[in-house]
Design a protein around this motif. Structure first.
Motif, PDB file in Angstrom:
ATOM      1  N   VAL A  33       0.828  -1.201   0.000  1.00  0.00           N
ATOM      2  CA  VAL A  33       0.000   0.000   0.000  1.00  0.00           C
ATOM      3  C   VAL A  33       0.865   1.255   0.000  1.00  0.00           C
ATOM      4  O   VAL A  33       0.521   2.266  -0.620  1.00  0.00           O
ATOM      5  CB  VAL A  33      -0.947   0.002   1.214  1.00  0.00           C
ATOM      6  N   PHE A  34       2.005   1.204   0.662  1.00  0.00           N
ATOM      7  CA  PHE A  34       2.852   2.387   0.824  1.00  0.00           C
ATOM      8  C   PHE A  34       3.318   2.930  -0.522  1.00  0.00           C
ATOM      9  O   PHE A  34       3.418   4.143  -0.705  1.00  0.00           O
ATOM     10  CB  PHE A  34       4.056   2.039   1.706  1.00  0.00           C
ATOM     11  N   ARG A  35       3.644   2.043  -1.468  1.00  0.00           N
ATOM     12  CA  ARG A  35       3.972   2.463  -2.835  1.00  0.00           C
ATOM     13  C   ARG A  35       3.162   1.575  -3.775  1.00  0.00           C
ATOM     14  O   ARG A  35       3.664   0.606  -4.340  1.00  0.00           O
ATOM     15  CB  ARG A  35       5.469   2.324  -3.105  1.00  0.00           C
ATOM     16  N   PRO A  36       1.875   1.880  -3.976  1.00  0.00           N
ATOM     17  CA  PRO A  36       0.941   0.932  -4.596  1.00  0.00           C
ATOM     18  C   PRO A  36       1.133   0.699  -6.092  1.00  0.00           C
ATOM     19  O   PRO A  36       0.653  -0.296  -6.619  1.00  0.00           O
ATOM     20  CB  PRO A  36      -0.425   1.563  -4.319  1.00  0.00           C
ATOM     21  N   LEU A  37       1.803   1.608  -6.813  1.00  0.00           N
ATOM     22  CA  LEU A  37       1.938   1.467  -8.253  1.00  0.00           C
ATOM     23  C   LEU A  37       3.367   1.133  -8.676  1.00  0.00           C
ATOM     24  O   LEU A  37       3.698   1.167  -9.858  1.00  0.00           O
ATOM     25  CB  LEU A  37       1.475   2.754  -8.964  1.00  0.00           C
ATOM     26  N   ASP A  38       4.207   0.797  -7.723  1.00  0.00           N
ATOM     27  CA  ASP A  38       5.604   0.477  -8.016  1.00  0.00           C
ATOM     28  C   ASP A  38       5.767  -0.951  -8.517  1.00  0.00           C
ATOM     29  O   ASP A  38       4.975  -1.840  -8.161  1.00  0.00           O
ATOM     30  CB  ASP A  38       6.468   0.650  -6.764  1.00  0.00           C
ATOM     31  N   ALA A  61      15.137  10.581  -7.511  1.00  0.00           N
ATOM     32  CA  ALA A  61      13.906  10.041  -8.106  1.00  0.00           C
ATOM     33  C   ALA A  61      12.697  10.707  -7.468  1.00  0.00           C
ATOM     34  O   ALA A  61      12.597  10.792  -6.247  1.00  0.00           O
ATOM     35  CB  ALA A  61      13.841   8.533  -7.898  1.00  0.00           C
ATOM     36  N   ASP A  62      11.790  11.210  -8.326  1.00  0.00           N
ATOM     37  CA  ASP A  62      10.552  11.741  -7.785  1.00  0.00           C
ATOM     38  C   ASP A  62       9.541  10.607  -7.645  1.00  0.00           C
ATOM     39  O   ASP A  62       9.846   9.447  -7.929  1.00  0.00           O
ATOM     40  CB  ASP A  62      10.009  12.875  -8.661  1.00  0.00           C
ATOM     41  N   GLU A  63       8.314  10.950  -7.214  1.00  0.00           N
ATOM     42  CA  GLU A  63       7.319   9.927  -6.931  1.00  0.00           C
ATOM     43  C   GLU A  63       7.009   9.070  -8.157  1.00  0.00           C
ATOM     44  O   GLU A  63       6.860   7.846  -8.061  1.00  0.00           O
ATOM     45  CB  GLU A  63       6.023  10.586  -6.414  1.00  0.00           C
ATOM     46  N   ASN A  64       6.949   9.716  -9.319  1.00  0.00           N
ATOM     47  CA  ASN A  64       6.580   8.988 -10.532  1.00  0.00           C
ATOM     48  C   ASN A  64       7.729   8.118 -11.034  1.00  0.00           C
ATOM     49  O   ASN A  64       7.538   6.980 -11.439  1.00  0.00           O
ATOM     50  CB  ASN A  64       6.146   9.978 -11.621  1.00  0.00           C
ATOM     51  N   GLN A  65       8.942   8.669 -11.028  1.00  0.00           N
ATOM     52  CA  GLN A  65      10.110   7.911 -11.497  1.00  0.00           C
ATOM     53  C   GLN A  65      10.324   6.657 -10.660  1.00  0.00           C
ATOM     54  O   GLN A  65      10.665   5.599 -11.188  1.00  0.00           O
ATOM     55  CB  GLN A  65      11.361   8.790 -11.441  1.00  0.00           C
ATOM     56  N   LEU A  66      10.123   6.785  -9.365  1.00  0.00           N
ATOM     57  CA  LEU A  66      10.356   5.654  -8.473  1.00  0.00           C
ATOM     58  C   LEU A  66       9.449   4.478  -8.818  1.00  0.00           C
ATOM     59  O   LEU A  66       9.840   3.317  -8.693  1.00  0.00           O
ATOM     60  CB  LEU A  66      10.127   6.080  -7.021  1.00  0.00           C
ATOM     61  N   PHE A 122      19.367  -1.685  -9.832  1.00  0.00           N
ATOM     62  CA  PHE A 122      18.104  -1.023 -10.128  1.00  0.00           C
ATOM     63  C   PHE A 122      18.162  -0.321 -11.478  1.00  0.00           C
ATOM     64  O   PHE A 122      19.186   0.251 -11.853  1.00  0.00           O
ATOM     65  CB  PHE A 122      17.753  -0.023  -9.024  1.00  0.00           C
ATOM     66  N   PHE A 123      17.025  -0.362 -12.211  1.00  0.00           N
ATOM     67  CA  PHE A 123      16.936   0.207 -13.550  1.00  0.00           C
ATOM     68  C   PHE A 123      15.621   0.954 -13.690  1.00  0.00           C
ATOM     69  O   PHE A 123      14.657   0.679 -12.975  1.00  0.00           O
ATOM     70  CB  PHE A 123      17.003  -0.903 -14.602  1.00  0.00           C
ATOM     71  N   ASP A 124      15.582   1.883 -14.635  1.00  0.00           N
ATOM     72  CA  ASP A 124      14.355   2.598 -14.967  1.00  0.00           C
ATOM     73  C   ASP A 124      13.776   1.966 -16.221  1.00  0.00           C
ATOM     74  O   ASP A 124      14.366   2.058 -17.296  1.00  0.00           O
ATOM     75  CB  ASP A 124      14.664   4.083 -15.196  1.00  0.00           C
ATOM     76  N   ILE A 125      12.621   1.310 -16.109  1.00  0.00           N
ATOM     77  CA  ILE A 125      12.054   0.572 -17.238  1.00  0.00           C
ATOM     78  C   ILE A 125      11.643   1.520 -18.366  1.00  0.00           C
ATOM     79  O   ILE A 125      11.655   1.137 -19.541  1.00  0.00           O
ATOM     80  CB  ILE A 125      10.847  -0.293 -16.776  1.00  0.00           C
ATOM     81  N   GLU A 126      11.286   2.766 -18.038  1.00  0.00           N
ATOM     82  CA  GLU A 126      10.961   3.739 -19.085  1.00  0.00           C
ATOM     83  C   GLU A 126      12.192   4.044 -19.929  1.00  0.00           C
ATOM     84  O   GLU A 126      12.112   4.111 -21.174  1.00  0.00           O
ATOM     85  CB  GLU A 126      10.425   5.031 -18.469  1.00  0.00           C
ATOM     86  N   VAL A 127      13.318   4.232 -19.303  1.00  0.00           N
ATOM     87  CA  VAL A 127      14.565   4.521 -20.019  1.00  0.00           C
ATOM     88  C   VAL A 127      14.980   3.318 -20.865  1.00  0.00           C
ATOM     89  O   VAL A 127      15.396   3.472 -22.020  1.00  0.00           O
ATOM     90  CB  VAL A 127      15.677   4.889 -19.015  1.00  0.00           C
ATOM     91  N   ILE A 128      14.845   2.110 -20.305  1.00  0.00           N
ATOM     92  CA  ILE A 128      15.201   0.895 -21.048  1.00  0.00           C
ATOM     93  C   ILE A 128      14.321   0.764 -22.291  1.00  0.00           C
ATOM     94  O   ILE A 128      14.801   0.462 -23.389  1.00  0.00           O
ATOM     95  CB  ILE A 128      15.038  -0.352 -20.155  1.00  0.00           C
TER      96      ILE A 128
END
Length: 533
Positions: free
Chosen positions: A152-157, A265-270, A312-318
């Motif tokens: 719940v703490f980071r529900p969309l991660d 990392a901001d909320e969305n990037q995380l 750790f990787f950023d899937i958007e960047v990949i």
């Protein structure tokens, strides 16, 4: 009680005054510490005379992660008997069962004496539910709810937030657990949460369902495991709670892993961060290959570690980088033209001094013709495939570029033993360099190019059977036939110029064997192909 009796503000002060070792956390206090104190005659007499330890049970030591670093107390219990119940220190415990009221944080026990009487704070819904359970059911529910609250703490991660729940204050924890419980009371929670995840990851659908639906099935299973009365929370309220936590400002002190914030990392990037195991699965490659690709600067990492699961990787960047190398295939290619990397024989890598990781790097960087298949097979997995022409191009370059080699590398390359290698050197098939330390690269290339090398583990047939077949067809004897050992069996060498075309075609070489492509039964498979240079 002993520390309080002698006027010490804490147990630590009592132990230090008696030159005893002080545990650095509550959970490491054991029976032995009481025994040590009682070994002092004066303390022992006072304990007996004034019944300092009457009706007190000392619990066994528990794991450090299950205890809160903040002192938690029930003011009423303390006012009644000045005792502290060690079970209150369990991270998931927020209420006193005896008085049915919330616990509070205190600096130390003696500070409660000067504290104003604690108001009768109302219990949260999850605490009322805990009180309605049987004693044996409470610990299990508390720990399960605590684990669910991390989702719940980071529900969309993609990555479940691992929190330092043992270091947060009790009010923060109560609010988090209450919101988690309210979500579980929503009858449409699975639908609401799934909808938010799919919307949040909708721009990643090009990488496949394995990405957009990651973790959804496990989430639904965890939600269904709770036996809680539904319908008290509306779908709208559940959505508000989930978005509240997703948009909340990030407090990096709450996370066990600080590496996720290496580049900020901001909320969305995380929420788009993935670990190395996830990414290797998304790309259809092995984790060792992923580490090599990152170290070759083909793919970037938020944080790179030798262990993929800790990177750790950023899937958007990949996804953005893959779009530069691959484009949606507009024409149907025959399956025989492309091979999964796992279907390429291992012996090829040995012979050409090549690794799987290097081949993956060539494919992802777009240096050779390749395909990236998304939603493949009935399980909707992703695969990285290499074209036959691409493989030949890489092997040709590797074959022409390798340098003089030590004996060990040649043994691995040609799949022989030291005795056989020395025999080939003695008869001039292979040549040493001037310093006699290495084997000349050109002599290796000439030997392999002009001879057909067979052995049982190389071409999956008994080499003696091949020998008989060649003798009957071409009337040719091998120029070398040596027994190596029970594992490698015979080492058989023919001159290619002495063999007929039929034998060269029929003798299956280890360097031409590939796994046969399997029929893809997926109805939503997407094929991307290397962009033309």
């Amino acid at each position: 009680m002993i520390a309080h009796f002698y006027g010490f503000v804490s147990v630590t002060k009592l132990l230090k005054s008696n030159e005893m070792h002080v545990p650095f956390a509550w959970q490491f206090y054991k029976n032995e510490h009481v025994d040590l104190l009682c070994s002092i005659e004066q303390i022992k007499q006072d304990v007996i005379k004034y019944n300092l330890l009457q009706n007190i049970e000392i619990s066994a030591s528990r794991g450090s992660t299950s205890f809160s670093k903040h002192l938690k107390v029930c003011p009423k219990c303390f006012k009644e008997n000045s005792l502290h119940d060690v079970s209150w220190q369990n991270v998931s415990t927020t209420i006193c069962i005896k008085h049915q009221r919330p616990l509070i944080n205190a600096l130390n026990l003696l500070s409660l004496e000067d504290r104003e009487p604690h108001s009768n704070e109302a219990l949260y819904l999850f605490e009322r539910h805990i009180l309605s359970l049987e004693d044996v059911e409470r610990p299990s529910f508390e720990s399960t709810l605590l684990k669910f609250s991390e989702l719940v703490f980071r529900p969309l991660d993609f990555i479940t937030a691992k929190l330092k729940v043992d270091k947060v204050n009790i009010e923060f924890l109560r609010i988090l657990l209450e919101d988690a419980y309210k979500l579980l009371c929503c009858e449409e929670l699975c639908v609401v949460w799934e909808g938010l995840l799919l919307k949040h990851r909708s721009h990643l659908k090009g990488i496949g369902q394995i990405v957009t639906r990651f973790g959804i099935d496990e989430l639904q299973t965890q939600i269904s495991s709770f036996n809680i009365k539904k319908s008290s929370t509306s779908s709208t309220k559940a959505k508000q709670i989930l978005l509240k936590y997703h948009n909340a400002k990030i407090d990096t002190k709450l996370f066990t892993s600080k590496r996720r914030f290496e580049n900020g990392a901001d909320e969305n990037q995380l929420s788009y961060q993935v670990d190395g195991l996830m990414l290797s699965n998304f790309l259809g490659i092995k984790k060792e290959s992923l580490i090599h690709v990152v170290r070759s600067d083909t793919l970037p990492a938020v944080y790179l570690c030798s262990q993929a699961e800790k990177s750790f990787f950023d899937i958007e960047v990949i996804g953005s980088i893959l779009s530069k190398s691959f484009a949606l295939s507009t024409q149907i290619e025959t399956q025989e033209q492309f091979y999964k990397i796992d279907d390429i024989p291992k012996d090829i890598y040995n012979l050409f001094d090549l690794t799987v990781a290097e081949l993956v790097d060539y494919a992802i960087s777009g240096k050779i013709e390749s395909q990236f298949k998304v939603n493949s097979s009935l399980r909707y997995v992703n695969y990285l495939l290499i074209s036959e022409n691409g493989i030949k191009k890489v092997l040709k370059n590797k074959w022409q570029s390798f340098n003089d080699m030590p004996h060990e590398s040649v043994i691995k390359m040609l799949k022989l033993d030291n005795k056989t290698l020395l025999r080939l050197i003695d008869d001039g098939s292979l040549k040493l360099t001037k310093d006699k330390k290495l084997i000349d690269a050109d002599s290796i290339r000439h030997f392999v190019s002009s001879h057909l090398v067979l052995n049982r583990t190389a071409n999956f047939e008994r080499s003696r059977d091949c020998e008989k077949r060649v003798k009957d067809c071409c009337k040719v004897e091998p120029v070398c036939l040596l027994y190596m050992n029970a594992y490698l069996t015979d080492f058989v060498v023919y001159k290619k110029e002495s063999l007929n075309d039929c034998c060269l075609r029929k003798l299956e070489s280890r360097f031409t064997y590939f796994g046969k492509p399997k029929l893809d039964l997926s109805k939503i498979v997407i094929t991307y192909q290397t962009k033309p240079k």
